[in-house]
Every structure is written in structure tokens, then in C-alpha cells.
Design a protein around this motif. Structure first.
Motif, short mmCIF file in Angstrom:
data_model
loop_
_atom_site.label_atom_id
_atom_site.label_comp_id
_atom_site.label_asym_id
_atom_site.label_seq_id
_atom_site.Cartn_x
_atom_site.Cartn_y
_atom_site.Cartn_z
N ASP A 141 -3.39 6.78 7.31
CA ASP A 141 -2.71 5.48 7.27
C ASP A 141 -1.95 5.31 5.97
O ASP A 141 -0.79 4.87 5.96
CB ASP A 141 -3.71 4.33 7.41
N HIS A 142 -2.59 5.66 4.87
CA HIS A 142 -1.96 5.54 3.56
C HIS A 142 -0.70 6.41 3.47
O HIS A 142 0.35 5.96 2.99
CB HIS A 142 -2.94 5.91 2.46
N LYS A 143 -0.80 7.64 3.94
CA LYS A 143 0.35 8.55 3.89
C LYS A 143 1.51 8.03 4.74
O LYS A 143 2.66 8.06 4.31
CB LYS A 143 -0.05 9.96 4.36
N VAL A 144 1.20 7.59 5.93
CA VAL A 144 2.25 7.11 6.83
C VAL A 144 2.87 5.82 6.30
O VAL A 144 4.09 5.65 6.30
CB VAL A 144 1.71 6.93 8.26
N LYS A 145 2.02 4.94 5.85
CA LYS A 145 2.50 3.64 5.36
C LYS A 145 3.39 3.79 4.14
O LYS A 145 4.35 3.05 3.96
CB LYS A 145 1.30 2.74 5.04
N ASN A 146 3.10 4.77 3.30
CA ASN A 146 3.80 4.89 2.03
C ASN A 146 4.82 6.02 1.97
O ASN A 146 5.38 6.27 0.90
CB ASN A 146 2.77 5.06 0.89
N ARG A 147 5.07 6.67 3.08
CA ARG A 147 6.06 7.75 3.03
C ARG A 147 7.46 7.17 2.85
O ARG A 147 7.74 6.03 3.23
CB ARG A 147 5.97 8.64 4.26
#
Length: 185
Positions: free
Chosen positions: A55-61
Motif C-alpha cells: 500500500d505504501h509503495k503504491v500510494k507513494n509512487r
């Protein structure tokens, strides 16, 4: 997240969005979130990465809509979504056998439901185009050509649209034809 980013980009231009489009986006975003949760589950099972990390990776890409500056109003957003949803609906069946190899009936059923949702989304935005933008329907073939051309030339920019790398050219042509056929039925 990608659907939210596209919507923010599209309506961020300040153009008017109809009540029909608002109703569509509420349902569309819910479906897209369900698709994300399912794909996240599969990715997590394959890679072992925790859901919160994904979630963090997708949200902050990093994302960029620089390659699609023509998506500035309800009409152009609906055309982009109609084409993109149909491309996806045509692409998922190519991978059904892979999902079936997982030998888990719920996953095989789920991917088919995702495909069905993509078709519904396409039909729903086409209905909005017919109802709210009938005077501009003649622009759609040329706009889809532009979208298709950009999808071949533009680098993938962290959004779900224009991410057709590796898709057979005939799939993209068939998607365009399907959208135009639905539009004129």
C-alpha cells in the motif's frame, strides 16, 4: 490509488462534471479498490511483501499524466476510460489460464468478475457520452487514435492508463472497434 489519481487530475482542471459522471465515479472507484485489494492479495502471496508495505509503495509512487494532457474534462475522461476499460477487458482473458493454474476456484472466478466489471465500466461511460456529449461523438474515433498512439510512444508513468506494454496490437485495435461499436448501437 491509480483511479483516484486520474480522477483528481481530470477534475482538477476545474471543468464541470455531471451528476451522471459523479455517480459513475463513486461506483467505479469502489470497484477499482476491490480490484486493487485482490491484486494486492495475489502479489503479496507471490512475493511475501506485507500488504501495508505494498500500500505504501503504491500510494507513494511517482505518477505523471504529462503524456495525456488532453484529459481535461468529462468528455475526454470518459473516452479515455471507455477505451482503457475495454483494453483491459480484452486483455484479462488472455491470462485466465495463468489464474486457473493457481488451482483456486475463487481466484479464477474473481479475475473473471474483474473482467466483467471492466466491461460494465466501459458501457457506463459510453452511456454518459451518449447522454451528455452527443454533439461530440464524432470526435471519439480520432481521440481514441491519439490515446492508442500515445500508449505506444509514452513511457509508462505510474498510472493504470496507457500501460499497454506487451499487449498485442490486434487487441488494441479490437478494443477500439468494440468501443465504437458500443457507441453506435
Amino acid at each position: 490509488y491509480d483511479a483516484r489519481h486520474l480522477l483528481s487530475f481530470s477534475i482538477g482542471s476545474g471543468s464541470h462534471m455531471s451528476a451522471d459522471f459523479a455517480r459513475f465515479t463513486d461506483l467505479w472507484l469502489a470497484d477499482e479498490n476491490n480490484h486493487y485489494v485482490g491484486f494486492r492479495y495475489l502479489y503479496q502471496k507471490i512475493t511475501g511483501i506485507k500488504a501495508t508495505e505494498l500500500d505504501h509503495k503504491v500510494k507513494n509512487r511517482e505518477i505523471s499524466f504529462d503524456e495525456i494532457p488532453f484529459v481535461t474534462d468529462e468528455f475526454t475522461t470518459c473516452v479515455l476510460l471507455a477505451y482503457d476499460e475495454m483494453v483491459t477487458a480484452k486483455a484479462y482473458p488472455l491470462d485466465y489460464a495463468i489464474y486457473d493454474l493457481l488451482d483456486q476456484k475463487p481466484i479464477s472466478q474473481w479475475i473473471r468478475l474483474v473482467c466483467r466489471d471492466e466491461i460494465y465500466h466501459c458501457v457506463n461511460v459510453i452511456n454518459i457520452l451518449r447522454k451528455n456529449h452527443s454533439r461530440r461523438l464524432g470526435e471519439i474515433p480520432q481521440l481514441i487514435e491519439l490515446i492508442s498512439k500515445i500508449s505506444h510512444e509514452a513511457p509508462y508513468s505510474g498510472t493504470f492508463v496507457l500501460d499497454y506494454e506487451g499487449f498485442p496490437p490486434e487487441l488494441l485495435t479490437n478494443a477500439k472497434s468494440a468501443v465504437l461499436k458500443l457507441l453506435h448501437r
